[in-house]
Scaffold this active site. Structure first.
Site, short mmCIF file in Angstrom:
data_model
loop_
_atom_site.label_atom_id
_atom_site.label_comp_id
_atom_site.label_asym_id
_atom_site.label_seq_id
_atom_site.Cartn_x
_atom_site.Cartn_y
_atom_site.Cartn_z
N ILE A 14 0.85 -1.28 -0.05
CA ILE A 14 0.01 0.11 -0.08
C ILE A 14 0.94 1.27 -0.11
O ILE A 14 0.70 2.21 -0.62
CB ILE A 14 -1.08 -0.09 1.06
CG1 ILE A 14 -1.80 -1.39 1.18
CG2 ILE A 14 -1.94 1.20 1.32
CD1 ILE A 14 -2.67 -1.35 2.43
N THR A 102 7.27 -4.15 15.46
CA THR A 102 7.10 -3.14 14.65
C THR A 102 5.88 -2.25 14.64
O THR A 102 5.89 -1.01 14.91
CB THR A 102 7.05 -3.73 13.37
OG1 THR A 102 8.26 -4.30 12.93
CG2 THR A 102 6.87 -2.78 12.08
N THR A 134 -6.31 -0.86 9.94
CA THR A 134 -7.06 -2.02 9.49
C THR A 134 -8.28 -2.22 9.95
O THR A 134 -8.67 -1.75 11.21
CB THR A 134 -6.46 -3.25 9.54
OG1 THR A 134 -7.00 -4.39 9.01
CG2 THR A 134 -5.74 -3.60 10.91
N ASP A 135 -9.39 -2.67 9.33
CA ASP A 135 -10.81 -3.07 9.76
C ASP A 135 -10.74 -4.22 10.82
O ASP A 135 -11.57 -4.58 11.62
CB ASP A 135 -11.75 -3.24 8.61
CG ASP A 135 -11.34 -4.44 7.74
OD1 ASP A 135 -10.32 -5.14 7.92
OD2 ASP A 135 -12.33 -4.46 6.94
N GLU A 136 -9.58 -4.99 10.82
CA GLU A 136 -9.42 -6.35 11.56
C GLU A 136 -9.55 -6.02 13.27
O GLU A 136 -9.57 -6.71 13.92
CB GLU A 136 -8.07 -6.93 11.21
CG GLU A 136 -8.42 -7.46 9.53
CD GLU A 136 -7.22 -8.39 9.27
OE1 GLU A 136 -6.94 -9.35 10.48
OE2 GLU A 136 -6.75 -8.35 8.36
N TYR A 160 -1.65 -10.03 14.74
CA TYR A 160 -1.90 -9.05 13.82
C TYR A 160 -2.75 -7.98 14.41
O TYR A 160 -2.29 -6.79 14.58
CB TYR A 160 -1.91 -9.58 12.42
CG TYR A 160 -2.23 -8.36 11.52
CD1 TYR A 160 -1.17 -7.12 11.31
CD2 TYR A 160 -3.47 -8.38 10.81
CE1 TYR A 160 -1.60 -6.20 10.57
CE2 TYR A 160 -3.67 -7.12 10.02
CZ TYR A 160 -3.14 -6.19 10.04
OH TYR A 160 -3.21 -5.04 9.17
N LYS A 164 -2.19 -4.07 15.66
CA LYS A 164 -2.59 -2.67 15.19
C LYS A 164 -3.44 -2.34 16.02
O LYS A 164 -3.68 -0.86 16.25
CB LYS A 164 -3.41 -3.11 13.72
CG LYS A 164 -2.50 -3.80 12.75
CD LYS A 164 -1.33 -2.57 12.29
CE LYS A 164 -2.05 -1.35 11.59
NZ LYS A 164 -0.89 -0.47 10.92
N ASN A 190 -7.18 -4.72 1.06
CA ASN A 190 -6.67 -4.10 -0.12
C ASN A 190 -6.06 -4.95 -1.18
O ASN A 190 -5.60 -6.34 -0.74
CB ASN A 190 -5.39 -3.07 0.32
CG ASN A 190 -5.75 -1.71 0.64
OD1 ASN A 190 -5.26 -0.66 0.21
ND2 ASN A 190 -6.72 -1.67 1.53
N LEU A 200 -3.98 -13.33 -0.61
CA LEU A 200 -4.78 -14.17 -1.37
C LEU A 200 -4.93 -14.02 -2.77
O LEU A 200 -4.76 -14.96 -3.66
CB LEU A 200 -6.43 -13.87 -0.74
CG LEU A 200 -7.25 -14.78 -1.56
CD1 LEU A 200 -7.06 -16.22 -1.49
CD2 LEU A 200 -8.72 -14.52 -0.95
N ASN A 259 -14.73 -15.63 0.12
CA ASN A 259 -13.41 -15.82 -0.34
C ASN A 259 -13.73 -16.97 -1.61
O ASN A 259 -12.80 -16.72 -2.62
CB ASN A 259 -12.61 -16.42 0.59
CG ASN A 259 -11.90 -15.50 1.61
OD1 ASN A 259 -12.04 -14.32 1.33
ND2 ASN A 259 -11.28 -15.94 2.75
N GLY A 294 -8.42 -19.28 14.28
CA GLY A 294 -8.98 -17.95 14.73
C GLY A 294 -9.46 -17.11 13.43
O GLY A 294 -9.60 -15.67 13.57
#
Length: 353
Positions: A14, A102, A134-136, A160, A164, A190, A200, A259, A294
């Site tokens: 990105i 990070t 992120t939306d996660e 992850y 975030k 994205n 993916l 998916n 998960g």
């Protein structure tokens, strides 16, 4: 007014798309890219930019305070666009430590350096710290749940997304505690040029070209809201120029797709655009594999706020974006083939064994 930007993670997926967008849209602005060039950072993503007079690339880690302090001062930075992050959920499951280092410690280091730089320059009102998230962080939605809004409670489910979420909280705290002019954006999935092959969409394209299995987690019915990276970059542009300090803006593509249906769409495009595939039709390669630990079931973004307050809406449908993306990977084999290293192959075998 021209800006002087420090773009962290600007050699990543990105980030590099944003760098190209910004340099094309604002050729008089100064752009400094800071990237550690880990496995997903690729200096080749910035081809054609490094010859420009007002562009500078620096290899370095966002956890290195001395590098950041030096860049902020010597380049007189007024805007940070913070993309640098460990971002792949599968890798966070295998090794969460790098994600905390990070995403949390690195973001803290940037915030502290920028706060002191901003204060030393008498707290200019035009300074901005854009934190790309992120939306996660919002967790997982049931099929009939309303999409995530900016007020959805955080409920991260992977190392992850938890890292975030932690960085988001720090950014928010620096605005409320110090009035540092920060803005947070939370985007949906994205896709587009320069995306590392582990993700993916490029994974499916490249595996189809090589006649390899197309691994789909679980029953394939996990839903994501797909956002073409060019649309994301235009949204971030709007946020930097018109967004309100201290606010959060959700950015989505209005493209919810299961998916398995996304993979089938990619197979149809591959059959059409690459007629000499080793296995045809490409859908014969679809293979269901053990589900990710998960694995969140559904993400969806309510982007009403950025639409009504800042006037941004996505312009690329998932059908258009996937075609553009497949065409890019078909015509840029010289970009992705060197990335299929032995380290990458070993990781791939570990994840999809």
């Amino acid at each position: 007014m021209s800006r002087r930007l420090l773009i962290t993670g600007g050699a990543g997926f990105i980030g590099s798309n944003f760098v190209h967008h910004w340099c094309k849209s604002y050729p008089n602005d100064t752009v400094v890219v800071l990237d550690a060039l880990t496995y997903a950072g690729n200096r080749a993503n910035l081809a054609g930019l490094e010859e420009q007079e007002n562009f500078r690339f620096v290899q370095g880690n966002i956890c290195d305070r001395s590098i950041i302090d030096n860049l902020l001062q010597t380049e007189n930075i007024d805007t940070i666009a913070h993309f640098a992050a460990e971002s792949h959920v599968d890798r966070s499951i295998l090794g969460p430590g790098a994600f905390v280092e990070t995403n949390v410690v690195g973001t803290y280091t940037l915030l502290e350096a920028f706060r002191q730089h901003w204060q030393a320059n008498s707290k200019p009102t035009n300074y901005r710290f854009l934190h790309v998230s992120t939306d996660e962080v919002y967790g997982s939605l049931a099929p009939n749940d309303p999409p995530f809004s900016e007020t959805t409670p955080y409920a991260p489910n992977s190392p992850y997304s938890a890292s975030k979420a932690g960085s988001d909280h720090l950014v928010r705290a620096y605005y409320h505690t110090y009035q540092l002019p920060t803005i947070i954006t939370n985007c949906s999935n994205n896709y587009g040029p320069y995306q590392f092959p582990e993700k993916l969409i490029p994974l499916m394209c490249i595996n189809a070209l090589m006649g390899k299995q197309l691994p789909v987690y679980g029953d394939g019915k996990n839903v994501r809201d797909w956002l073409y990276v060019g649309d994301h970059c235009s949204a971030l542009d709007v946020v930097i120029h018109r967004g309100v300090a201290g606010e959060t803006y959700n950015i989505g593509g209005n493209n919810e797709v299961e998916n398995i249906n996304l993979v089938r769409m990619l197979c149809q495009l591959m059959d059409e655009l690459a007629p000499n595939l080793p296995v045809s039709p490409a859908s014969n390669l679809i293979t269901f594999v053990k589900d990710r630990a998960g694995h969140d079931r559904r993400y969806a973004i309510n982007a009403t706020k950025i639409k009504t307050q800042l006037g941004w809406t996505p312009s690329v449908s998932v059908e258009q974006g996937l075609r553009l993306t497949v065409e890019w990977y078909l015509t840029h084999r010289d970009w992705w083939q060197p990335l299929l290293s032995e380290e990458y192959q070993a990781y791939y075998r570990k994840v999809y064994a």
